[in-house]
Design an enzyme around this catalytic site. Structure first.
Site, PDB file in Angstrom:
ATOM      1  CE  LYS A  14      -3.826  -2.479   2.032  1.00  0.00           C
ATOM      2  NZ  LYS A  14      -4.279  -2.647   1.018  1.00  0.00           N
TER       3      LYS A  14
ATOM      4  CG  ASP B 170      -3.066   1.183  -2.312  1.00  0.00           C
ATOM      5  OD1 ASP B 170      -3.565   1.410  -1.233  1.00  0.00           O
ATOM      6  OD2 ASP B 170      -2.479  -0.191  -2.434  1.00  0.00           O
TER       7      ASP B 170
ATOM      8  N   GLY C  15      -2.384  -5.932 -11.830  1.00  0.00           N
ATOM      9  CA  GLY C  15      -1.283  -5.482 -11.160  1.00  0.00           C
ATOM     10  C   GLY C  15      -1.388  -4.289 -10.209  1.00  0.00           C
TER      11      GLY C  15
HETATM   12  O1  RIB Z   1      -3.619  -2.361  -1.849  1.00  0.00           O
HETATM   13  C1  RIB Z   1      -3.075  -3.131  -2.644  1.00  0.00           C
HETATM   14  C2  RIB Z   1      -1.840  -3.612  -1.963  1.00  0.00           C
HETATM   15  O2  RIB Z   1      -2.155  -4.413  -0.717  1.00  0.00           O
HETATM   16  C3  RIB Z   1      -1.199  -4.837  -2.681  1.00  0.00           C
HETATM   17  O3  RIB Z   1      -0.085  -4.172  -3.486  1.00  0.00           O
HETATM   18  C4  RIB Z   1      -0.379  -5.751  -1.698  1.00  0.00           C
HETATM   19  O4  RIB Z   1       1.000  -5.568  -1.457  1.00  0.00           O
HETATM   20  C5  RIB Z   1      -1.045  -5.378  -0.315  1.00  0.00           C
HETATM   21  O5  RIB Z   1      -0.318  -4.764   0.386  1.00  0.00           O
END
Ligand code: RIB
Length: 413
Positions: free
Chosen positions: A39, A243, A278
């Protein structure tokens, strides 16, 4: 004004699956891909790609060089990124055929944040600056207390939610970006209205962005309240969409954009992110998000529900008729012409009927190879292939291995 993001960096191991595995169940996967994620890393990249100056603070491990590379290629400042002699944090992610995911995390290097390190980093930031935080590193509450003392504006995305983050004093937070599960975790309240009433009473200065998935989000602070819809796209992988939203939002607010405008751009960016596989790799650049605002349409429930129902019927038909499934039968079952059914299948699933059938047959074969001692002949009878060499060819194309080689490897693991 600078943006500091103290956060995690993960190597994401992404498995494409038919459905998210149930307790006690073993399933074969279509493929494994490695992506940069975490994140913290995703949000830093989103802030940078949205055009702001961002510093990522955190720890990578011995296998984390590709994470530093993508951060720096995206324009993130790595002055405060440390490398520790320990395995990097990683995530095991299943992505199903509708693009939904399920994740579990290995903490690794992400839990190497010491209080001295936090103090050292924060010395370089002041009340002009923003601090972005999630909950995938250790010492989050220490970071919040130290930043609050310096008057830094704190943006918290309390994800993943746990008892530790539940104890955070939200009166120290300026912006809280959270989903409904997290809102309930803090307040015990079920609905957005009840949650906002709870927040207004207990944390009157908090600015809240409550994300509601496909329903969009709600912004609420003591001066304003508004809703914003999400945008409609074909979902490929939802990992990292939240994110992307958080990073774009922070970047736009830091740039001085209104909350309305910041949320509009963040929603477009996260819509683009879900339409690609991804996490970090799917985060768009600002110019793409702005351009997308010209063509993206607000999410339309009725239309999407209809498509989801059609998809369900198609998958159910294939599953229940694996041996004899054919487009002609499916079109009869649906009451459409065969050619219309073919076009419709492609439109609602993204793949031709023959492709879907091939995938499902291969996947069932892989399960039978792993879990039973059936011979190849018995397996191809069960999945509906008459021709053994054709089956071997298709299986190898899908799994990269001959069926018996696959069985050996599966059992060894
Ligand atoms: O929010 C997505 C993320 O959550 C992924 O990339 C994974 O690594 C987890 O941390």
């Amino acid at each position: 004004m600078k943006i500091l993001n103290f956060g995690s960096c993960n190597v994401d191991n992404v498995y494409s699956v038919d459905h998210i595995v149930n307790a006690g169940e073993t399933i074969a996967t279509y493929k494994l891909e490695l992506f940069p994620g975490g994140k913290g890393l995703n949000q830093s990249i989103a802030v940078a790609r949205a055009g702001a100056e961002v510093y990522h603070a955190g720890c990578i491990g011995t296998d984390g060089d590709m994470l530093a590379d993508i951060l720096s290629d995206s324009g993130v400042d790595l002055t405060y990124l440390r490398k520790e002699n320990i395995k990097n944090g990683h995530a095991i992610i299943q992505v199903d055929k509708t693009g939904e995911n399920s994740i579990f995390l290995y903490k690794g290097s992400n839990y190497m944040i010491t209080k001295d390190f936090v103090d050292e980093v924060l010395e370089n930031f002041s009340s002009e600056d923003f601090l972005l935080l999630q909950n995938e590193i250790n010492n989050v509450s220490y970071i919040i207390d130290a930043a609050y003392k310096k008057g830094i504006k704190i943006v918290l995305n309390p994800s993943p939610f746990n008892e530790e983050i539940q104890q955070i004093d939200l009166s120290k937070i300026t912006y809280l970006i959270l989903n409904q599960v997290e809102a309930k975790g803090f307040s015990g309240k079920e609905t957005p209205e009840e949650f906002f009433a709870f927040a207004e009473k207990n944390y009157p200065d908090l600015k809240i962005i409550l994300t509601l998935g496909k329903r969009g989000c709600i912004f609420c602070d003591k001066d304003s309240y508004f809703e914003h819809p999400s945008f409609m796209v074909e979902t490929v992988d939802t990992t990292g969409a939240g994110d992307t939203f958080a990073g774009f939002f922070v970047s736009s607010v830091a740039e001085g954009k209104s909350y309305q405008e910041a949320i509009k751009i963040a929603s477009a960016a996260s819509a683009l992110a879900v339409s690609k596989m991804g996490a970090a790799t799917s985060i768009p650049y600002k110019k793409d998000a702005l351009e997308a605002l010209n063509y993206l349409k607000p999410y339309n429930y009725k239309k999407k529900d209809k498509l989801a129902k059609k998809r369900e019927v198609i998958f159910k038909y294939i599953e229940e008729n694996l041996e004899n499934a054919c487009l002609e039968d499916l079109s009869k079952a649906l009451g459409y012409s065969e050619s219309y059914t073919g076009t419709m299948v492609k439109r609602v699933t993204g793949e031709a009927f023959s492709q879907l059938l091939k995938k499902k047959r291969c996947m069932t074969a892989a399960e039978l190879l792993g879990e039973t001692d059936f011979s190849i002949g018995e397996i191809i009878n069960k999945i509906g292939y008459e021709n053994e060499s054709f089956f071997r060819k298709i299986f190898k194309e899908t799994y990269g291995k001959a069926p018996l080689e696959y069985r050996k490897l599966y059992r060894k693991n």
